[in-house]
Design a protein around this motif. Structure first.
Motif, short mmCIF file in Angstrom:
data_model
loop_
_atom_site.label_atom_id
_atom_site.label_comp_id
_atom_site.label_asym_id
_atom_site.label_seq_id
_atom_site.Cartn_x
_atom_site.Cartn_y
_atom_site.Cartn_z
N ARG A 98 38.25 42.64 34.62
CA ARG A 98 38.38 44.26 34.39
C ARG A 98 37.45 44.60 35.55
O ARG A 98 36.48 44.43 35.50
CB ARG A 98 38.03 44.54 32.93
CG ARG A 98 37.95 46.10 32.77
CD ARG A 98 37.98 46.44 31.52
NE ARG A 98 37.68 47.83 31.30
CZ ARG A 98 36.57 48.65 31.11
NH1 ARG A 98 35.64 47.80 30.82
NH2 ARG A 98 36.63 49.65 30.91
N ILE A 99 38.02 45.52 36.50
CA ILE A 99 37.46 46.12 37.53
C ILE A 99 36.96 47.53 36.92
O ILE A 99 37.81 48.39 36.46
CB ILE A 99 38.11 46.44 38.83
CG1 ILE A 99 38.40 45.00 39.15
CG2 ILE A 99 37.21 47.00 39.79
CD1 ILE A 99 37.52 43.77 39.32
N ILE A 100 35.78 48.18 36.86
CA ILE A 100 35.24 49.24 36.38
C ILE A 100 34.76 50.19 37.73
O ILE A 100 33.84 49.59 38.62
CB ILE A 100 34.22 49.10 35.64
CG1 ILE A 100 34.52 48.10 34.39
CG2 ILE A 100 33.74 50.47 34.98
CD1 ILE A 100 33.35 47.91 33.53
N ALA A 135 37.47 39.57 46.86
CA ALA A 135 38.21 38.85 46.08
C ALA A 135 37.82 37.55 46.25
O ALA A 135 37.22 36.57 45.41
CB ALA A 135 39.70 38.97 46.00
N GLU A 136 37.70 37.01 47.56
CA GLU A 136 37.41 35.84 47.67
C GLU A 136 35.87 35.58 47.57
O GLU A 136 35.53 34.22 46.96
CB GLU A 136 37.62 35.45 49.26
CG GLU A 136 37.03 34.11 49.57
CD GLU A 136 37.37 33.76 51.15
OE1 GLU A 136 37.12 32.81 51.61
OE2 GLU A 136 38.29 34.65 51.95
N LYS A 137 34.79 36.59 47.76
CA LYS A 137 33.52 36.22 47.48
C LYS A 137 33.22 35.89 45.79
O LYS A 137 32.27 35.30 45.43
CB LYS A 137 33.04 37.55 48.05
CG LYS A 137 31.14 37.19 47.79
CD LYS A 137 30.63 36.34 48.85
CE LYS A 137 29.20 36.17 48.60
NZ LYS A 137 28.66 35.12 49.58
N ILE A 138 33.85 36.89 45.24
CA ILE A 138 33.91 37.02 43.88
C ILE A 138 34.21 35.83 43.12
O ILE A 138 33.44 35.48 42.21
CB ILE A 138 34.54 38.39 43.23
CG1 ILE A 138 33.83 39.73 43.49
CG2 ILE A 138 34.44 38.53 41.62
CD1 ILE A 138 34.46 41.06 43.09
N LEU A 187 42.65 39.51 41.70
CA LEU A 187 41.98 38.77 40.78
C LEU A 187 42.53 38.33 39.28
O LEU A 187 42.52 37.54 38.86
CB LEU A 187 40.51 39.54 40.46
CG LEU A 187 39.45 39.65 41.62
CD1 LEU A 187 38.16 40.14 40.90
CD2 LEU A 187 39.10 38.25 42.16
N GLY A 188 43.42 39.59 38.92
CA GLY A 188 44.33 39.11 38.03
C GLY A 188 43.78 39.57 36.57
O GLY A 188 42.74 40.10 36.46
N GLY A 217 41.37 49.03 42.92
CA GLY A 217 42.71 48.66 42.46
C GLY A 217 43.30 47.55 43.15
O GLY A 217 43.82 46.74 42.33
N ILE A 218 43.04 47.26 44.43
CA ILE A 218 43.77 46.10 45.07
C ILE A 218 43.01 44.82 44.60
O ILE A 218 43.50 43.85 44.26
CB ILE A 218 43.58 46.26 46.70
CG1 ILE A 218 44.48 47.39 46.87
CG2 ILE A 218 44.04 44.78 46.91
CD1 ILE A 218 44.27 47.60 48.50
N LEU A 219 41.65 44.99 44.26
CA LEU A 219 40.63 43.74 43.75
C LEU A 219 41.14 43.23 42.38
O LEU A 219 41.21 42.36 42.27
CB LEU A 219 39.38 44.36 43.87
CG LEU A 219 38.43 43.15 43.28
CD1 LEU A 219 38.28 41.98 44.03
CD2 LEU A 219 36.82 43.90 43.24
#
Length: 204
Positions: free
Chosen positions: A41-43, A197-200, A36-37, A30-32
């Motif tokens: 979409r985080i699954i 987040a930084e890595k992605i 990322l904004g 959820g934080i990610l």
């Protein structure tokens, strides 16, 4: 919009040390999503007790290899799969070793790369805590498991290098709770999310 599948165990599900589940705003997934904004979409695909490819005689339906293909096909098309498993493979009744766990995750990564056109970010799990002897999980994770947990990051980094896929060692950014020496604290979830987040952003 970029679609990111997060496939893992209880530390992806958001298990709270002592029992229960963190809410979506506290879980690293959820934080990610917040970090990322709206273009991402985080699954969430976290399952308590999930292994990389092992059948748990005490906890059925937790074999990650058995579920990964239908999971990928359910959520396609994807832009990235974040894979963080290995902690449950360290349970003593599996006869664990660094080589065995790394081999299983190598096979799992290859399966993902075969089924999905999206890249894989392999994440080595956090280490087991030094207070495991006082944890409710001590019967499953003796000192030999603790030793494996401290060596797994290097081994999985080598797996990622051999497959030419990105890698992140969660143990470099977050620690297990003092309460159970296995699961992330709320702070740990945030620390991991920030690192991911930084890595992605460098991958996508």
């Amino acid at each position: 919009m970029k679609h990111i599948l997060c496939f893992g165990d209880s530390n992806t599900h958001g298990y709270i040390p002592g029992g229960g589940r963190y809410d979506i705003k506290t879980r690293w997934t959820g934080i990610l999503s917040d970090l990322l904004g709206s273009e991402y979409r985080i699954i969430e695909e976290g399952l308590n007790g999930r292994t990389s490819s092992l059948e748990d005689p005490f906890d059925p339906y937790k074999n990650g290899m058995e579920y990964i293909v239908p999971c990928l096909q359910t959520h396609e098309p994807l832009d990235l799969t974040v894979l963080m498993l290995g902690s449950n493979d360290m349970k003593i009744y599996f006869g664990p070793s660094v080589e065995k766990i790394a081999g299983s995750l190598n096979k799992l990564c290859k399966t993902i790369l075969t089924v999905s056109e999206a890249p894989v970010l392999l994440v080595s799990p956090i280490v087991l805590g030094d207070n495991m002897a006082e944890s409710e999980f001590v019967a499953s994770f003796p000192p030999s498991s603790l030793e494996i947990s401290h060596k797994l990051g290097k081994a999985l980094g080598q797996v990622a290098a051999s497959l030419d896929i990105p890698f992140l060692d969660a143990a470099q950014f977050a620690l297990p709770s003092e309460e159970d020496s296995l699961h992330l604290t709320a702070e740990g979830h945030r620390q991991l999310a920030e690192a991911l987040a930084e890595k992605i952003r460098t991958i996508l």
